[in-house]
Scaffold this motif. Structure first.
Motif, mmCIF file in Angstrom:
data_model
loop_
_atom_site.group_PDB
_atom_site.id
_atom_site.type_symbol
_atom_site.label_atom_id
_atom_site.label_comp_id
_atom_site.label_asym_id
_atom_site.label_seq_id
_atom_site.Cartn_x
_atom_site.Cartn_y
_atom_site.Cartn_z
ATOM 1 N N MET A 123 0.977 -1.392 0.001
ATOM 2 C CA MET A 123 0.224 -0.236 -0.417
ATOM 3 C C MET A 123 0.792 1.148 -0.178
ATOM 4 S SD MET A 123 -2.563 0.793 2.366
ATOM 5 C CE MET A 123 -1.476 0.915 3.562
ATOM 6 N N ALA A 124 0.565 2.092 -0.538
ATOM 7 C CA ALA A 124 1.491 3.352 -1.065
ATOM 8 C C ALA A 124 1.412 4.532 0.314
ATOM 9 C CB ALA A 124 0.310 4.359 -1.951
ATOM 10 N N VAL A 125 2.016 4.836 0.668
ATOM 11 C CA VAL A 125 2.654 5.848 1.509
ATOM 12 C C VAL A 125 1.118 6.406 1.980
ATOM 13 C CG1 VAL A 125 4.034 7.279 3.819
ATOM 14 C CG2 VAL A 125 4.528 5.283 2.757
ATOM 15 N N VAL A 126 1.506 7.250 0.742
ATOM 16 C CA VAL A 126 0.266 8.808 0.813
ATOM 17 C C VAL A 126 -0.266 8.296 -0.884
ATOM 18 C CG1 VAL A 126 1.702 9.827 -0.017
ATOM 19 C CG2 VAL A 126 0.025 11.546 0.790
ATOM 20 N N ASP A 127 -1.392 8.810 -0.677
ATOM 21 C CA ASP A 127 -2.191 8.372 -2.520
ATOM 22 C C ASP A 127 -3.328 9.098 -2.517
ATOM 23 O OD1 ASP A 127 -2.985 7.297 -4.314
ATOM 24 O OD2 ASP A 127 -3.972 5.333 -3.931
ATOM 25 N N ILE A 128 -2.494 10.088 -3.327
ATOM 26 C CA ILE A 128 -3.568 11.602 -3.842
ATOM 27 C C ILE A 128 -4.802 11.522 -4.755
ATOM 28 C CG2 ILE A 128 -3.793 13.962 -4.666
ATOM 29 C CD1 ILE A 128 -0.684 13.985 -3.241
ATOM 30 N N ALA B 244 6.240 3.358 0.392
ATOM 31 C CA ALA B 244 7.765 3.440 1.259
ATOM 32 C C ALA B 244 8.892 3.972 0.378
ATOM 33 C CB ALA B 244 7.504 2.425 2.379
ATOM 34 N N GLY B 245 9.734 4.197 1.387
ATOM 35 C CA GLY B 245 11.180 3.733 0.836
ATOM 36 C C GLY B 245 11.410 4.784 -0.849
ATOM 37 N N GLU B 246 10.165 5.006 -1.196
ATOM 38 C CA GLU B 246 10.636 5.924 -2.931
ATOM 39 C C GLU B 246 10.281 6.928 -2.385
ATOM 40 O OE1 GLU B 246 7.845 5.345 -6.820
ATOM 41 O OE2 GLU B 246 6.332 5.808 -4.779
ATOM 42 N N ILE B 247 11.683 7.784 -3.659
ATOM 43 C CA ILE B 247 11.112 9.184 -3.238
ATOM 44 C C ILE B 247 10.649 9.789 -4.139
ATOM 45 C CG2 ILE B 247 13.666 11.845 -3.370
ATOM 46 C CD1 ILE B 247 14.964 9.623 -2.245
ATOM 47 N N LEU B 248 9.541 10.506 -4.302
ATOM 48 C CA LEU B 248 9.433 10.972 -5.957
ATOM 49 C C LEU B 248 9.214 12.320 -6.577
ATOM 50 C CD1 LEU B 248 6.510 10.772 -7.929
ATOM 51 C CD2 LEU B 248 5.436 12.042 -6.349
ATOM 52 N N GLY B 249 9.471 12.818 -7.536
ATOM 53 C CA GLY B 249 10.431 13.951 -7.425
ATOM 54 C C GLY B 249 9.164 14.711 -7.828
ATOM 55 N N PRO C 208 9.011 9.421 11.296
ATOM 56 C CA PRO C 208 8.085 10.110 10.605
ATOM 57 C C PRO C 208 7.838 8.843 9.146
ATOM 58 C CG PRO C 208 9.713 11.813 9.656
ATOM 59 C CD PRO C 208 9.543 11.199 10.625
ATOM 60 N N CYS C 209 7.125 8.902 8.344
ATOM 61 C CA CYS C 209 6.766 7.941 7.412
ATOM 62 C C CYS C 209 7.124 8.628 5.990
ATOM 63 C CB CYS C 209 5.123 6.893 7.567
ATOM 64 S SG CYS C 209 3.727 7.369 7.821
ATOM 65 N N LEU C 210 6.421 9.736 5.819
ATOM 66 C CA LEU C 210 6.405 10.173 4.578
ATOM 67 C C LEU C 210 7.563 12.147 5.352
ATOM 68 C CD1 LEU C 210 5.299 11.520 1.687
ATOM 69 C CD2 LEU C 210 3.244 12.319 2.974
ATOM 70 N N ILE C 211 7.514 12.822 4.162
ATOM 71 C CA ILE C 211 8.949 13.736 4.401
ATOM 72 C C ILE C 211 8.295 14.510 2.827
ATOM 73 C CG2 ILE C 211 11.394 15.095 4.386
ATOM 74 C CD1 ILE C 211 12.168 12.821 5.533
ATOM 75 N N ARG D 165 20.023 8.525 1.842
ATOM 76 C CA ARG D 165 20.047 7.468 2.571
ATOM 77 C C ARG D 165 18.731 7.148 3.507
ATOM 78 N NH1 ARG D 165 23.579 9.494 6.927
ATOM 79 N NH2 ARG D 165 22.167 9.067 8.222
ATOM 80 N N LEU D 166 17.737 8.524 3.735
ATOM 81 C CA LEU D 166 16.796 7.854 4.988
ATOM 82 C C LEU D 166 15.879 7.280 4.395
ATOM 83 C CD1 LEU D 166 16.184 11.682 6.041
ATOM 84 C CD2 LEU D 166 17.513 9.784 7.323
ATOM 85 N N ALA D 167 15.672 7.524 2.524
ATOM 86 C CA ALA D 167 14.411 6.759 2.622
ATOM 87 C C ALA D 167 14.862 4.522 2.404
ATOM 88 C CB ALA D 167 14.325 7.445 0.927
ATOM 89 N N ARG D 168 16.288 4.931 1.544
ATOM 90 C CA ARG D 168 16.458 3.650 1.061
ATOM 91 C C ARG D 168 17.002 2.840 2.963
ATOM 92 N NH1 ARG D 168 15.721 5.156 -2.347
ATOM 93 N NH2 ARG D 168 16.218 5.916 -3.965
ATOM 94 N N GLU D 169 17.219 3.003 3.913
ATOM 95 C CA GLU D 169 17.679 2.715 5.321
ATOM 96 C C GLU D 169 15.791 2.714 5.753
ATOM 97 O OE1 GLU D 169 21.027 4.351 7.184
ATOM 98 O OE2 GLU D 169 22.293 4.378 5.735
ATOM 99 N N LYS D 170 15.138 3.863 6.332
ATOM 100 C CA LYS D 170 14.850 3.916 6.696
ATOM 101 C C LYS D 170 13.384 3.458 6.510
ATOM 102 C CE LYS D 170 16.599 5.997 10.527
ATOM 103 N NZ LYS D 170 16.475 5.988 11.672
ATOM 104 N N GLY D 171 12.922 3.429 4.445
ATOM 105 C CA GLY D 171 11.800 3.343 4.573
ATOM 106 C C GLY D 171 10.613 4.970 4.114
ATOM 107 N N VAL D 172 11.216 5.688 3.924
ATOM 108 C CA VAL D 172 10.778 7.191 4.574
ATOM 109 C C VAL D 172 10.071 7.354 3.025
ATOM 110 C CG1 VAL D 172 10.725 9.317 4.927
ATOM 111 C CG2 VAL D 172 12.380 7.727 6.363
ATOM 112 N N ALA D 173 9.098 7.768 2.849
ATOM 113 C CA ALA D 173 8.510 8.051 1.074
ATOM 114 C C ALA D 173 8.828 9.399 1.193
ATOM 115 C CB ALA D 173 7.098 7.552 1.403
ATOM 116 N N THR D 174 9.064 10.182 0.824
ATOM 117 C CA THR D 174 9.804 10.914 0.101
ATOM 118 C C THR D 174 9.322 11.433 -1.005
ATOM 119 O OG1 THR D 174 11.949 10.646 1.063
ATOM 120 C CG2 THR D 174 12.039 12.966 0.024
#
Lengths: 326, 331
Positions: free
Chosen positions: A1-6, A32-37, A172-175, A198-207
């Motif tokens: 499941m996506a962390v944030v879904d708009i 989770a763990g993904e960086i969306l530009g 947080p789960c989302l930055i 690094r934060l995205a990879r190691e902590k699984g933060v969605a960015t």
């Protein structure tokens, strides 16, 4: 499941001269763990989207349609008191200018512990330990000494690290990082990007990385969403968008970035400028600047459809089925 | 050919006194504090060429632009334009003539245009100040010509700055800078407040105008890709000093100074294939610069001599570089 879904997000600003729709039918999600530009020109609506997620839209701007789900919970129209519990705890925010997002009258240690104590059940000593761990994590040298320093005693790069530490306080789960490197020098920029990755990879933060700098996107993002005049123009993996853009706007944008060793007499550019919100042309908002525009582009709004062979989708009539375009 | 040189800066120093007030100093026994924003800078620009200064924020590049245009007073050193040393010119009409020939384009087109003035008045101000129009009719036609030249329409003259986007405002700034028919333009980060697609339009406009009017540019930027596109010669600055001056092609193919190499490595690459190694540390404070070569604490090639002795610019082929390691052929 996506962390944030708009989905189908619309943001409008009622004004004396009528309603301005700043963001229209925008849909995107981050795992989770993904960086969306998120890229686009100033005024395209990229920061507004970020602000809508954290419930910080400046009045009179407000969400008129669509939903925002955070970990399966609808947070679109939460009350301010509810939103405060989420903001800072589940969503961390990093703004462009580190000097204005820190309070100049408090030491950074106090700002960090205050945020931790607001959201977590900890003693003061535990909170201090956690704050120092965070400062170590974001790479601030001698954190015990720096704990009692004021924001003005830090350089720009170090200040941005403190802001990132603040955003990370409650895991947080989302930055949402809104132009986090724009105010910084290139050499410091590289340090901050490495940290975010690094934060995205190691902590699984969605960015969600909002920026207008394609260089930063190329380096940090996994996927890219291109926004033009409040609407999604193209979305896909970072390599597909940069190496093989499909939407004519994305193509023009990529071509206009100067590259070292290119030796061109003049840079390719897109003629004209982005329309004002009260003056958006009918059909596709890009049609007056597009060299490939046809009748249908001026009449009807294109939907997001699969485009090209690298898996992205674009909102452009070129890729529509059938021969309406011809 | 020396007469080719339109602009020379010799050993320019701009120091700012940032000490606390006298009485506070007396009570605390604190010494005077001097910030050496520019500390011994020399370069030359040929007519019709673009010379760029590049460096990180705080290295003094904008100070150079402001000192050269007379917005800051110079502590010492010479600024020579077309053989006339600015410090020695006392004749008022000559000073007016020099300021007419030298104009500036600023970084933020939001701050550099007066919001209460109509665009036509903004552009006409230098024309009026230097008395360049025979009458109202002439002034009007000059302004209209300038508007067309920078890609705006004649009707835009009636509007106010807030009615324009960032790129269009920067076009207005350029029109204003051109209205006194200058030969030499100082451009302080003219595109860094703009979006990339707009930046391309402004850079193209600037190169077209240079070809058309034979302008000479002193161009200040932190963006190496922009610098590469627009420059003929490049000076790399670090903490108020130039560490390398070189033709454009040589800078990118054969950087000499360790700092230049490092700057080139930190450029984000769109191809995504260079793993840029994040450089440790930041620019030190110019109030207390490191001894010797100011770059030595961050330099991988630093030796004893670099900590003691300040390197001077040495000539190597067409380039000039200030580095002991290069001089000793260690690099």
């Amino acid at each position: 499941m996506a962390v944030v879904d708009i989905s189908n997000l619309c943001i409008e600003f009622p004004t004396r001269r009528g309603v301005l729709s700043a963001v229209e039918n925008l849909s995107l999600s981050i795992e989770a763990g993904e960086i969306l530009g998120v890229v686009g020109e100033s005024g395209a609506g990229k920061s507004l989207t970020g602000n809508a997620i954290v419930g910080l839209l400046e009045p009179p701007g407000h969400v008129t349609a669509g939903t925002i789900f955070l970990n399966g919970r609808d947070i679109t129209h939460l009350r301010e008191s509810e939103m405060r519990k989420i903001r800072g705890a589940q969503i961390g925010v990093i703004f462009q200018d580190p000097l204005t997002s820190l309070d100049p009258l408090y030491t950074i240690g106090r700002q960090l512990t205050q945020t931790i104590l607001t959201h977590q059940d900890m003693t003061r000593a535990e909170a201090k330990k956690r704050a120092i761990d965070l400062l170590i994590e974001v790479g601030i040298p001698a954190p015990e000494k720096r704990f009692d320093a004021y924001p003005h005693e830090f350089s720009g790069g170090m200040r941005q690290r403190v802001v990132i530490a603040l955003a990370l306080c409650c895991e947080p789960c989302l930055i949402i990082a809104d132009e986090p490197t724009t105010a910084l020098d290139v050499s410091v920029q590289a340090q901050i990007i490495t940290l975010l990755k690094r934060l995205a990879r190691e902590k699984g933060v969605a960015t969600m990385l909002v920026t207008h700098d394609m260089g930063v996107i190329a380096e940090a993002a996994d996927r890219v969403a291109v926004i033009y005049s409040g609407r999604l123009a193209e979305i896909g993996t970072v390599r597909s968008i940069i190496d093989n853009p499909q939407h004519p706007y994305t193509k023009g944008l990529m071509d206009s970035i100067p590259q070292i060793g290119q030796n061109l007499k003049s840079l390719p550019n897109i003629v004209g400028s982005m329309p004002r919100l009260d003056d958006r042309p009918s059909g596709c908002a890009f049609n007056p600047r597009c060299s490939k525009s046809k009748d249908i582009c001026r009449r009807e709004l294109p939907n997001m459809i699969a485009a090209g062979d690298t898996g992205q989708s674009a909102a452009c009539w070129i890729y529509a089925e059938g021969d309406e375009y011809a | 050919m020396p007469n080719d040189i339109i602009f020379t800066v010799n050993n320019l120093k701009v120091h700012f006194d940032i000490s606390s007030p006298f009485i506070t100093r007396l009570i605390n026994g604190a010494p005077k504090l001097v910030l050496k924003a520019v500390d011994g800078l020399s370069f030359r620009i040929r007519r019709g060429e673009t010379f760029s200064l590049v460096g990180e924020s705080g290295c003094g590049k904008s100070t150079v632009a402001r000192a050269v245009s007379g917005l800051y007073s110079v502590t010492s050193g010479d600024i020579i334009i077309d053989g006339q040393n600015l410090a020695e010119v006392k004749n008022k009409s000559k000073i007016t003539d020099i300021s007419r020939r030298m104009q500036m384009i600023f970084q933020s087109p939001y701050a550099s245009l007066d919001p209460r003035w109509r665009v036509r008045d903004i552009i006409a101000e230098p024309i009026r100040a230097f008395g360049l129009a025979k009458n109202k009719e002439d002034e009007r036609s000059q302004v209209e010509k300038l508007l067309r030249q920078v890609g705006l329409s004649e009707r835009d003259g009636e509007k106010f700055p807030h009615e324009f986007s960032g790129g269009q405002r920067q076009r207005i700034s350029i029109a204003r800078a051109l209205s006194s028919r200058p030969e030499f333009l100082i451009c302080d980060e003219p595109t860094s407040a703009l979006d990339v697609s707009v930046q391309a339009q402004i850079l193209n406009l600037m190169t077209e105008l240079q070809d058309e009017l034979g302008l000479t540019y002193l161009f200040i930027s932190h963006d190496l890709a922009v610098i590469d596109h627009i420059s003929d010669w490049i000076g790399v600055m670090y903490l108020g000093r130039v560490c390398e001056i070189t033709p454009k092609a040589a800078l990118f193919s054969n950087p000499l100074h360790p700092y230049t190499r490092l700057l080139l490595e930190t450029i984000p690459d769109l191809k995504g294939n260079n793993k840029r190694s994040p450089l440790e540390g930041e620019v030190p404070s110019p109030i207390t610069p490191p001894s010797g070569c100011t770059f030595h604490p961050r330099c991988p090639f630093a030796k004893e001599r670099c900590k003691r002795e300040r390197p001077e610019l040495i000539t190597l082929g067409e380039s000039q570089v200030a580095c002991h390691a290069v001089e000793e052929k260690r690099l």
